[in-house]
Scaffold this motif. Structure first.
Motif, short mmCIF file in Angstrom:
data_model
loop_
_atom_site.label_atom_id
_atom_site.label_comp_id
_atom_site.label_asym_id
_atom_site.label_seq_id
_atom_site.Cartn_x
_atom_site.Cartn_y
_atom_site.Cartn_z
N ILE A 154 0.84 -1.19 0.00
CA ILE A 154 0.00 0.00 0.00
C ILE A 154 0.88 1.24 0.00
N ASP A 155 0.85 2.00 -1.11
CA ASP A 155 1.58 3.27 -1.22
C ASP A 155 3.08 3.10 -1.03
N GLU A 156 3.62 1.90 -1.27
CA GLU A 156 5.06 1.69 -1.13
C GLU A 156 5.49 0.43 -1.87
N VAL A 157 6.64 0.52 -2.54
CA VAL A 157 7.23 -0.64 -3.21
C VAL A 157 8.55 -0.95 -2.51
N ARG A 158 8.77 -2.23 -2.19
CA ARG A 158 10.03 -2.60 -1.55
C ARG A 158 10.48 -3.98 -2.03
N THR A 159 11.79 -4.19 -1.95
CA THR A 159 12.40 -5.46 -2.31
C THR A 159 13.11 -6.02 -1.08
N VAL A 160 12.80 -7.26 -0.72
CA VAL A 160 13.31 -7.85 0.53
C VAL A 160 14.09 -9.12 0.20
N PRO A 161 15.42 -9.11 0.35
CA PRO A 161 16.19 -10.35 0.18
C PRO A 161 16.12 -11.20 1.44
N TYR A 162 16.33 -12.49 1.30
CA TYR A 162 16.33 -13.35 2.49
C TYR A 162 17.15 -14.61 2.23
N LEU A 163 17.64 -15.19 3.30
CA LEU A 163 18.38 -16.46 3.25
C LEU A 163 17.41 -17.60 3.47
N ALA A 164 17.42 -18.58 2.58
CA ALA A 164 16.54 -19.75 2.69
C ALA A 164 17.41 -20.96 3.02
N GLY A 207 7.65 -12.74 2.74
CA GLY A 207 6.56 -12.06 2.04
C GLY A 207 6.28 -10.72 2.64
N PHE A 208 4.99 -10.34 2.69
CA PHE A 208 4.63 -9.01 3.18
C PHE A 208 5.05 -8.79 4.63
N SER A 209 5.13 -9.86 5.42
CA SER A 209 5.50 -9.71 6.83
C SER A 209 7.00 -9.66 7.06
N GLY A 210 7.80 -9.79 5.99
CA GLY A 210 9.24 -9.66 6.14
C GLY A 210 10.00 -10.88 5.68
N GLY A 268 14.77 -18.57 18.06
CA GLY A 268 14.86 -17.91 16.76
C GLY A 268 14.64 -16.42 16.83
N SER A 269 14.82 -15.78 15.67
CA SER A 269 14.62 -14.34 15.56
C SER A 269 14.33 -13.98 14.11
N ALA A 270 13.60 -12.89 13.92
CA ALA A 270 13.28 -12.40 12.58
C ALA A 270 12.80 -10.95 12.68
N ARG A 271 12.84 -10.26 11.57
CA ARG A 271 12.28 -8.91 11.51
C ARG A 271 10.87 -9.00 10.93
N ARG A 272 9.91 -8.38 11.60
CA ARG A 272 8.51 -8.46 11.21
C ARG A 272 7.98 -7.09 10.78
N THR A 273 7.17 -7.09 9.72
CA THR A 273 6.58 -5.86 9.18
C THR A 273 5.08 -6.06 8.99
N GLU A 274 4.30 -5.07 9.39
CA GLU A 274 2.87 -5.05 9.11
C GLU A 274 2.50 -3.69 8.54
N ARG A 275 1.82 -3.68 7.40
CA ARG A 275 1.42 -2.42 6.77
C ARG A 275 -0.06 -2.54 6.40
N PHE A 276 -0.84 -1.52 6.75
CA PHE A 276 -2.28 -1.57 6.49
C PHE A 276 -2.82 -0.17 6.30
N LEU A 277 -3.94 -0.10 5.60
CA LEU A 277 -4.59 1.17 5.27
C LEU A 277 -5.43 1.65 6.46
N ILE A 278 -5.33 2.95 6.81
CA ILE A 278 -6.18 3.50 7.87
C ILE A 278 -7.14 4.57 7.35
#
Length: 300
Positions: A176-186, A204-207, A226-236
């Motif tokens: 929503i209103d932003e484009v991003r590219t997220v690399p990750y290790l699998a 995915g969308f959550s990081g 474990g550990s990870a970075r988490r993202t949540e984006r939503f329209l208000i």
């Protein structure tokens, strides 16, 4: 006070926060539910307190097409409840930034997710993954029609003769209103008969996917760290005003394989280095907070 309303039911879902369980990898269908509750945390330098509860419901299935190709289908619904407390007029600019132009706070977020994945096993070593996905995430102060996000996740994995796998992936997300590219290790790396290092989350969308080190006591019981970075984006608001939360989470997990088809995971976690940002506003810091979660998964 830590609020932990943990649900003990099984509904449609694929794994969202649970670690992979090798004993049931041959199952094609996944149904599960996850409930996450956090402590209250101070936002905007203490002018506002926020306590969150999340209910995550998903469904997933895998369809083998032949020896090299398979198709995956995933869908889900999340209900994110936001409990705002002690909103004051001290630092009115911070409060205005939190709640957008109308100044109206939101109480919950509805999030719908769906993806289709194509998996290709080129030979005994190389495997490739491609997954277009779509999401709608919006608060009760906005409408679903303006809350669409879409993207694609791709990865390449190399399997060693030992069976260990490591690879690299990238998620391209038109959020929503932003484009991003997220690399990750699998990866999934069996260190020995007890220890495994693997991804606990879906990218995915959550990081990114994060990393978890787990220890298998016996076929039924295991623990993980474990550990990870988490993202949540939503329209208000329907004028493309969105909120994004970014935070790191560390956790310890206890897992129980109740039957070959049913698994239960309990989590004790800690969210840290969190930020809450409204479109075109400065990011506001969120204090660290504890969390607890329960995940129940059924495979068949």
């Amino acid at each position: 006070m830590l609020k932990t309303s943990l649900l003990l039911v099984v509904v449609f879902s694929s794994v969202t926060i649970a670690a992979e369980k090798p004993a049931t990898e041959n199952k094609r269908f996944k149904l599960s539910v996850s409930q996450i509750s956090t402590q209250s945390t101070a936002v905007a330098n203490g002018d506002t307190e926020l306590q969150r509860d999340s209910l995550l419901l998903n469904a997933g299935m895998n369809i083998p097409l032949n020896r090299q190709w398979s198709l995956g289908l995933r869908g889900g619904y999340d209900r994110l409840d936001y409990d705002w407390r002690q909103i004051t007029l001290n630092g009115a600019n911070n409060v205005s930034s939190l709640f957008g132009a109308t100044g109206q706070s939101w109480d919950h977020i509805d999030r719908y997710r769906a993806s289709v994945s194509l998996n290709y096993r080129m030979d005994k070593h190389w495997a490739f993954f491609l997954a277009p996905q779509i999401q709608y995430a919006y608060a009760d102060t906005a409408s679903a029609s303006n809350a669409q996000s879409y993207g694609v996740v791709a990865s390449a994995m190399y399997a060693f003769d030992s069976g260990n796998m490591i690879g690299f992936g990238v998620a391209y997300l038109n959020d929503i209103d932003e484009v991003r590219t997220v690399p990750y290790l699998a990866m999934r790396w069996q260190i020995n008969e007890h220890w495994t290092l693997a991804n606990p989350f879906q990218a995915g969308f959550s990081g990114p996917a994060g990393l978890e080190l787990s220890y298998q006591f016996n076929p039924d019981w295991n623990i993980g760290l474990g550990s990870a970075r988490r993202t949540e984006r939503f329209l208000i608001e329907d004028d493309d005003t969105a909120v994004e939360t970014n935070e790191w989470v560390g956790y310890i997990r206890g897992g129980w394989l109740a039957t070959p088809a049913l698994s239960v995971n309990l989590y004790a976690g800690y969210y840290f280095n969190g930020e809450l940002e409204v479109t075109r506003q400065a990011a506001l810091e969120m204090d660290n907070q504890g969390a607890a979660a329960l995940d129940i998964e059924f495979k068949f």
